[in-house]
Write a protein that holds these residues in place. Sequence first.
Motif, PDB file in Angstrom:
ATOM      1  N   GLN A 118     -10.365  33.260  49.257  1.00 52.50           N
ATOM      2  CA  GLN A 118     -10.281  34.590  48.669  1.00 52.50           C
ATOM      3  C   GLN A 118     -11.658  35.215  48.477  1.00 52.50           C
ATOM      4  N   PRO A 120     -14.730  35.274  50.137  1.00 54.54           N
ATOM      5  CA  PRO A 120     -15.308  36.116  51.193  1.00 54.54           C
ATOM      6  C   PRO A 120     -14.390  37.284  51.571  1.00 54.54           C
ATOM      7  N   TRP A 121     -13.087  37.068  51.490  1.00 55.14           N
ATOM      8  CA  TRP A 121     -12.136  38.131  51.825  1.00 55.14           C
ATOM      9  C   TRP A 121     -12.275  39.298  50.848  1.00 55.14           C
ATOM     10  N   ASN A 123     -14.781  39.967  48.817  1.00 54.12           N
ATOM     11  CA  ASN A 123     -16.119  40.562  48.917  1.00 54.12           C
ATOM     12  C   ASN A 123     -16.187  41.543  50.079  1.00 54.12           C
ATOM     13  N   SER A 124     -15.585  41.177  51.195  1.00 55.22           N
ATOM     14  CA  SER A 124     -15.556  42.061  52.363  1.00 55.22           C
ATOM     15  C   SER A 124     -14.709  43.304  52.083  1.00 55.22           C
ATOM     16  N   LEU A 125     -13.567  43.099  51.455  1.00 55.65           N
ATOM     17  CA  LEU A 125     -12.660  44.210  51.145  1.00 55.65           C
ATOM     18  C   LEU A 125     -13.315  45.204  50.181  1.00 55.65           C
ATOM     19  N   SER A 126     -14.154  44.711  49.296  1.00 52.13           N
ATOM     20  CA  SER A 126     -14.770  45.587  48.294  1.00 52.13           C
ATOM     21  C   SER A 126     -16.005  46.320  48.807  1.00 52.13           C
ATOM     22  N   GLU A 127     -16.463  45.985  50.010  1.00 55.46           N
ATOM     23  CA  GLU A 127     -17.636  46.668  50.567  1.00 55.46           C
ATOM     24  C   GLU A 127     -17.403  48.167  50.640  1.00 55.46           C
TER      25      GLU A 127
END
Length: 156
Positions: A118, A120-121, A123-127
């Motif tokens: 969860q 890295p997922w 963190n990427s989604l929140s970019e």
Amino acid sequence: MPKSQRTPAGDALTNLVLDLFRLNSLLLTAGDRLVAKLGLTSARWQILGAIVDAERPQPVAWLARDLGANRQNVQRIVNDLHAEGLVAFETNPHHRRAQLVVLTDKGRRAFDAAMALQMPWVNSLSEGLSVKDLQTVHRIVAALRTKLESETEGHT
């Protein structure tokens, strides 16, 4: 007949609710994909998380309440988790029939593995999203949840 009797805030909230329904569906699908190789689903992962977040072992009814979920659905998922050795039942000293649900070592490993996926997922989604905006949405959702919970309690 007039098209809409809603206030501007009512219209805005209706649009938000519809988007939240769509978002919920997309989040569940993404969660299912994320943890599938661990033998989990979003629903199972959510129950494991509720058990981890609880300050002490709880019966299914309390887990369901904390999740805002149907007790029967939570019981079914807990039974599946138990069959797979991810949770165990302990005697409840306060209620003979409402056993306490506890995480097993296998359940803790599955939950930790899901959370490792969860990070890295999410963190990427929140970019590209501001922390301030996310905190504002969180406050609004929490306020709406509180209002709905108090309405629900008034009808039980």
